[in-house]
Enzyme design. Sequence first.
Site, PDB file in Angstrom:
ATOM      1  N   MET A 145       0.842  -1.195   0.000  1.00  0.00           N
ATOM      2  CA  MET A 145       0.000   0.000   0.000  1.00  0.00           C
ATOM      3  C   MET A 145       0.883   1.253   0.000  1.00  0.00           C
ATOM      4  O   MET A 145       0.425   2.352   0.308  1.00  0.00           O
ATOM      5  CB  MET A 145      -0.956  -0.006   1.188  1.00  0.00           C
ATOM      6  CG  MET A 145      -1.888  -1.223   1.161  1.00  0.00           C
ATOM      7  SD  MET A 145      -3.446  -0.995   1.996  1.00  0.00           S
ATOM      8  CE  MET A 145      -2.895  -0.720   3.672  1.00  0.00           C
ATOM      9  N   GLY A 146       2.164   1.068  -0.322  1.00  0.00           N
ATOM     10  CA  GLY A 146       3.065   2.213  -0.438  1.00  0.00           C
ATOM     11  C   GLY A 146       3.584   2.699   0.898  1.00  0.00           C
ATOM     12  O   GLY A 146       3.470   2.023   1.915  1.00  0.00           O
ATOM     13  N   HIS A 156       8.998   1.074   3.529  1.00  0.00           N
ATOM     14  CA  HIS A 156      10.032   1.098   4.566  1.00  0.00           C
ATOM     15  C   HIS A 156      10.910  -0.149   4.408  1.00  0.00           C
ATOM     16  O   HIS A 156      10.698  -0.943   3.473  1.00  0.00           O
ATOM     17  CB  HIS A 156       9.400   1.188   5.962  1.00  0.00           C
ATOM     18  CG  HIS A 156       8.331   0.169   6.212  1.00  0.00           C
ATOM     19  ND1 HIS A 156       8.581  -1.179   6.234  1.00  0.00           N
ATOM     20  CD2 HIS A 156       7.000   0.303   6.418  1.00  0.00           C
ATOM     21  CE1 HIS A 156       7.469  -1.831   6.463  1.00  0.00           C
ATOM     22  NE2 HIS A 156       6.473  -0.965   6.570  1.00  0.00           N
ATOM     23  N   HIS A 207       9.267  -3.504   3.617  1.00  0.00           N
ATOM     24  CA  HIS A 207       8.910  -3.733   2.213  1.00  0.00           C
ATOM     25  C   HIS A 207      10.159  -4.076   1.389  1.00  0.00           C
ATOM     26  O   HIS A 207      10.118  -4.948   0.525  1.00  0.00           O
ATOM     27  CB  HIS A 207       8.273  -2.482   1.602  1.00  0.00           C
ATOM     28  CG  HIS A 207       6.966  -2.082   2.212  1.00  0.00           C
ATOM     29  ND1 HIS A 207       6.825  -0.949   2.985  1.00  0.00           N
ATOM     30  CD2 HIS A 207       5.744  -2.657   2.154  1.00  0.00           C
ATOM     31  CE1 HIS A 207       5.561  -0.843   3.372  1.00  0.00           C
ATOM     32  NE2 HIS A 207       4.879  -1.864   2.897  1.00  0.00           N
ATOM     33  N   GLN A 239     -10.553  -2.723   1.945  1.00  0.00           N
ATOM     34  CA  GLN A 239     -10.090  -3.366   3.176  1.00  0.00           C
ATOM     35  C   GLN A 239     -10.110  -2.409   4.369  1.00  0.00           C
ATOM     36  O   GLN A 239      -9.689  -2.777   5.456  1.00  0.00           O
ATOM     37  CB  GLN A 239      -8.712  -4.012   2.981  1.00  0.00           C
ATOM     38  CG  GLN A 239      -7.552  -3.043   2.807  1.00  0.00           C
ATOM     39  CD  GLN A 239      -6.281  -3.773   2.422  1.00  0.00           C
ATOM     40  OE1 GLN A 239      -6.120  -4.249   1.301  1.00  0.00           O
ATOM     41  NE2 GLN A 239      -5.335  -3.883   3.352  1.00  0.00           N
ATOM     42  N   LEU A 290       8.321  -2.768  11.985  1.00  0.00           N
ATOM     43  CA  LEU A 290       8.177  -1.692  10.998  1.00  0.00           C
ATOM     44  C   LEU A 290       6.771  -1.736  10.402  1.00  0.00           C
ATOM     45  O   LEU A 290       6.253  -2.796  10.086  1.00  0.00           O
ATOM     46  CB  LEU A 290       9.213  -1.824   9.880  1.00  0.00           C
ATOM     47  CG  LEU A 290      10.684  -1.663  10.238  1.00  0.00           C
ATOM     48  CD1 LEU A 290      11.504  -1.419   8.980  1.00  0.00           C
ATOM     49  CD2 LEU A 290      10.920  -0.530  11.222  1.00  0.00           C
ATOM     50  N   SER A 310       3.979   1.165   8.107  1.00  0.00           N
ATOM     51  CA  SER A 310       3.749   2.523   7.599  1.00  0.00           C
ATOM     52  C   SER A 310       2.980   3.338   8.638  1.00  0.00           C
ATOM     53  O   SER A 310       3.125   4.556   8.709  1.00  0.00           O
ATOM     54  CB  SER A 310       2.972   2.466   6.290  1.00  0.00           C
ATOM     55  OG  SER A 310       3.641   1.621   5.377  1.00  0.00           O
TER      56      SER A 310
END
Length: 279
Positions: free
Chosen positions: A21-22, A25, A28, A55, A182, A184
Amino acid sequence: MQRLARHWKLAATKIGFVPTMGYLHAGHLSLIHQARQLIGPHGQVVVSIYVNPTQFAPTEDLAKYPRDLTRDRALCRQAGVDALFMPPDAQMYPNREAGGYSTYVVEEALSRGMEGASRPTHFRGVATIVAKLFNLVLPDVAVFGAKDFQQAAVVERMTRDLNFPVKIFVAPTIREPDGLALSSRNKYLSAEERPQATVLWRSIQLARARVAKVKKPIASKKLRTEITRLIATCPAARLDYLEFFDPVTLRPLALVHRGIRVALAVFVGKTRLIDNAML
Ligand code: PAF
């Protein structure tokens, strides 16, 4: 995306896929690295960035979910990603609000408890978007993070049940030096909340220490009380759920012993964080 993927397939090129979902970090990046390892230097690594509206419940953080596409693009380039797929809502769910989109994928067992109990429509959204992305990206392997353990289990089940020709790989959680997984969403934490957010990891460590110390299984109720007490020492923290469960069926267990899994969700201020680990 699909045309490109089919072209790769015709050339017998392996496709490794990391759906995100961008707001990327190091967690990812470790998934991207894993995808590359799995498909080799001649394969194509695809990353998708799509903040999937189905979601999120209407009360959740869809609108303010952190975004930084410029930075994400640069990180993907540095990480050797071959294609970045960023579809717009209008293409993924044409006219959804007006009833123009009406097909969903529902996993009916593993998605019931924990995240599914707290967020009833969440896994329907995840399974649907992952199925759609698989049909668009046509991956040979897809990599998911163990931080979302239940999500990975639901995706594995869906992949098997619906015969997607995709191998699912679950990569380990990456943590800050103080143990915070970690995510987002860590960006939402204030300076006062950030140190308290380690309470998820400290809860896991407490459970691990108890299990390591005794030979007999421990009543999950007893351990839950201890962990609840630990969480109560953090003024910004509020426990959403804590579960000891079987790692395959995800069924809750009354007795805690080595090899089972623990998962928890904690609100730290307004930010909802999750974590899990094997005991
Ligand atoms: O874990 C995530 O970032 C999302 O749930 C996923 C798998 C990309 C689906 O939207």
